[in-house]
Design a protein around this motif. Structure first.
Motif, mmCIF file in Angstrom:
data_model
loop_
_atom_site.group_PDB
_atom_site.id
_atom_site.type_symbol
_atom_site.label_atom_id
_atom_site.label_comp_id
_atom_site.label_asym_id
_atom_site.label_seq_id
_atom_site.Cartn_x
_atom_site.Cartn_y
_atom_site.Cartn_z
ATOM 1 N N LEU A 20 0.904 -1.311 0.005
ATOM 2 C CA LEU A 20 0.105 -0.085 0.070
ATOM 3 C C LEU A 20 0.790 1.306 0.152
ATOM 4 O O LEU A 20 1.774 1.463 0.812
ATOM 5 C CB LEU A 20 -1.029 0.045 1.294
ATOM 6 N N HIS A 21 0.707 2.224 -1.008
ATOM 7 C CA HIS A 21 1.613 3.112 -1.098
ATOM 8 C C HIS A 21 1.384 4.314 0.047
ATOM 9 O O HIS A 21 2.539 5.019 0.526
ATOM 10 C CB HIS A 21 1.444 3.836 -2.498
ATOM 11 N N TRP A 22 0.304 4.669 0.308
ATOM 12 C CA TRP A 22 -0.036 5.786 1.126
ATOM 13 C C TRP A 22 -1.339 5.284 2.117
ATOM 14 O O TRP A 22 -2.243 4.727 1.378
ATOM 15 C CB TRP A 22 -0.208 7.188 0.872
ATOM 16 N N PRO A 23 -1.488 5.738 3.366
ATOM 17 C CA PRO A 23 -2.485 5.226 4.393
ATOM 18 C C PRO A 23 -3.722 6.142 3.925
ATOM 19 O O PRO A 23 -4.721 5.433 3.953
ATOM 20 C CB PRO A 23 -2.268 5.546 5.677
ATOM 21 N N THR A 24 -3.813 7.230 3.184
ATOM 22 C CA THR A 24 -4.923 7.803 2.711
ATOM 23 C C THR A 24 -6.163 7.850 4.049
ATOM 24 O O THR A 24 -7.109 7.411 3.601
ATOM 25 C CB THR A 24 -5.568 7.663 1.582
ATOM 26 N N PRO A 25 -5.888 8.273 5.245
ATOM 27 C CA PRO A 25 -6.710 8.294 6.280
ATOM 28 C C PRO A 25 -8.115 8.698 6.061
ATOM 29 O O PRO A 25 -9.014 8.675 6.517
ATOM 30 C CB PRO A 25 -5.988 8.611 7.647
ATOM 31 N N PHE A 26 -7.840 9.900 5.055
ATOM 32 C CA PHE A 26 -8.996 10.739 4.655
ATOM 33 C C PHE A 26 -10.072 9.787 3.862
ATOM 34 O O PHE A 26 -11.290 10.346 3.201
ATOM 35 C CB PHE A 26 -8.845 11.976 4.062
ATOM 36 N N ASP A 27 -9.722 8.713 3.194
ATOM 37 C CA ASP A 27 -10.460 7.845 2.274
ATOM 38 C C ASP A 27 -9.791 6.481 2.614
ATOM 39 O O ASP A 27 -9.372 5.836 1.664
ATOM 40 C CB ASP A 27 -10.057 8.302 0.625
ATOM 41 N N TRP A 28 -10.124 6.046 3.753
ATOM 42 C CA TRP A 28 -9.399 4.831 4.040
ATOM 43 C C TRP A 28 -10.126 3.461 3.520
ATOM 44 O O TRP A 28 -11.169 3.225 3.654
ATOM 45 C CB TRP A 28 -9.564 4.724 5.776
ATOM 46 N N ARG A 29 -9.119 2.776 2.847
ATOM 47 C CA ARG A 29 -9.683 1.497 2.202
ATOM 48 C C ARG A 29 -8.807 0.316 2.578
ATOM 49 O O ARG A 29 -8.682 -0.677 1.745
ATOM 50 C CB ARG A 29 -9.658 1.747 0.713
ATOM 51 N N GLU A 58 -0.949 4.996 14.276
ATOM 52 C CA GLU A 58 -2.370 4.856 14.394
ATOM 53 C C GLU A 58 -2.897 4.142 13.150
ATOM 54 O O GLU A 58 -4.188 3.252 13.078
ATOM 55 C CB GLU A 58 -3.114 6.249 14.392
ATOM 56 N N HIS A 59 -2.355 4.111 11.828
ATOM 57 C CA HIS A 59 -2.830 3.377 10.619
ATOM 58 C C HIS A 59 -2.431 1.941 10.853
ATOM 59 O O HIS A 59 -3.101 1.367 10.402
ATOM 60 C CB HIS A 59 -2.113 4.205 9.508
ATOM 61 N N LEU A 60 -1.200 1.510 11.438
ATOM 62 C CA LEU A 60 -0.769 0.152 11.714
ATOM 63 C C LEU A 60 -1.921 -0.165 12.509
ATOM 64 O O LEU A 60 -2.274 -1.467 12.273
ATOM 65 C CB LEU A 60 0.743 0.006 12.164
ATOM 66 N N ASP A 61 -2.250 0.186 13.695
ATOM 67 C CA ASP A 61 -3.220 -0.149 14.415
ATOM 68 C C ASP A 61 -4.610 -0.551 13.986
ATOM 69 O O ASP A 61 -5.063 -1.525 14.028
ATOM 70 C CB ASP A 61 -3.457 0.935 15.770
#
Length: 293
Positions: free
Chosen positions: A123-132, A160-163
């Motif tokens: 996955l290249h970026w976590p994009t937490p504003f559009d989380w998929r 937080e994204h890894l969690d």
């Protein structure tokens, strides 16, 4: 003064292999191919293989997978016995996150790379504003089960994204590829990853060259003491930290130099001096707000 150090020959580099949480082993030094056009990347990768690189880090978003594929085919590293001797990473476009779109994208990417499998898909970026990431990971796990991917990784994920990924999938990635260099060390992210068995891979390991002059000549003084370049001094610091690195260079001599890191070692004082260069400013993008491709 000591005599200048003789550079090692490619076959003598003995690049260490890092064993990942999934049991796979990745060469600690690889070649990054960001910002090289599709036509130009082919000779760059061919030369890297010729001088001893056995790890190529690419991405759909770099728009040069076909060129990387040509280089692998031209050198014979896309099939047969030689295929097992090289590690090839690619990454999903952020715009193609999601289960169905990832399935389609991965088929296209394998075709461009002229490979039956990739060693790592990320996955290249976590994009937490559009989380998929959770639904995308389901497709990733299927690719692994099918034998078309060996290792699953992420880039630019904060704790937080890894969690969140772990909560949704029950799994941590084997690698987190992050911006990491002497003036941006991301110690909290690194500590989290070590605690959870996630290997750290550094992109922009020299801050795109900005860190070569860091610390009011600190890097230069250390390099001179070992008769190496400032780039080699920084990359050696990464090596000693156990970090996987993917420095980019299109120049044959610099490619060789970036592999020639194993004939010297930093003193404890030198290593600590580079540690002390940590600062508050990244060279790249903020994972909380950025999307790539």
């Amino acid at each position: 003064m000591a005599e200048p150090r003789e550079p090692q020959k490619p076959q003598e580099h003995n690049v260490p292999m890092i064993t990942l949480s999934d049991g796979n082993r990745i060469p600690q030094v690889g070649l990054g191919v960001l910002r090289i056009d599709d036509e130009g990347v082919t000779p760059v990768v061919e030369n890297a293989i010729a001088v001893g690189y056995r790890h190529i880090d690419g991405a759909a978003g770099y728009n040069n997978e076909a060129g990387v594929g040509r280089a692998l085919a031209n050198t014979g590293y896309n099939t047969g016995d030689k295929r097992a001797d090289i590690w090839v990473t690619t990454k999903l476009r952020d715009s193609e996150q999601g289960y169905d779109s990832a399935r389609k994208a991965f088929d296209r990417q394998l075709g461009l790379l002229q490979l039956e499998y990739v060693d790592m898909y990320m996955l290249h970026w976590p994009t937490p504003f559009d989380w998929r990431s959770g639904e995308t990971w389901k497709a990733f796990a299927e690719f692994r089960a099918e034998g078309r991917v060996k290792t699953l990784g992420v880039c630019n994920f904060l704790p937080e994204h890894l969690d969140r990924l772990h909560e949704e999938t029950g799994e941590y990635p084997a690698i987190n590829q992050i911006e990491l260099h002497p003036t941006w060390q991301q110690r909290e992210v690194v500590a989290y990853c070590k605690e959870h068995g996630i290997a750290i891979e550094a992109y922009s390991p020299m801050a795109r060259g900005a860190d070569l002059n860091a610390g009011d000549g600190t890097i230069e003084r250390i390099a001179q003491a070992h008769h190496v370049s400032p780039a080699q001094a920084i990359l050696r610091w990464h090596i000693e930290n156990g970090t996987i690195i993917i420095p980019k260079s299109v120049h044959a001599q610099r490619q060789k130099e970036n592999l020639d890191l194993f004939g010297f070692a930093l003193t404890q004082e030198e290593h600590a001096a580079i540690d002390a260069l940590d600062g508050p400013t990244r060279a790249g993008h903020d994972p909380l707000t950025f999307t790539y491709a």
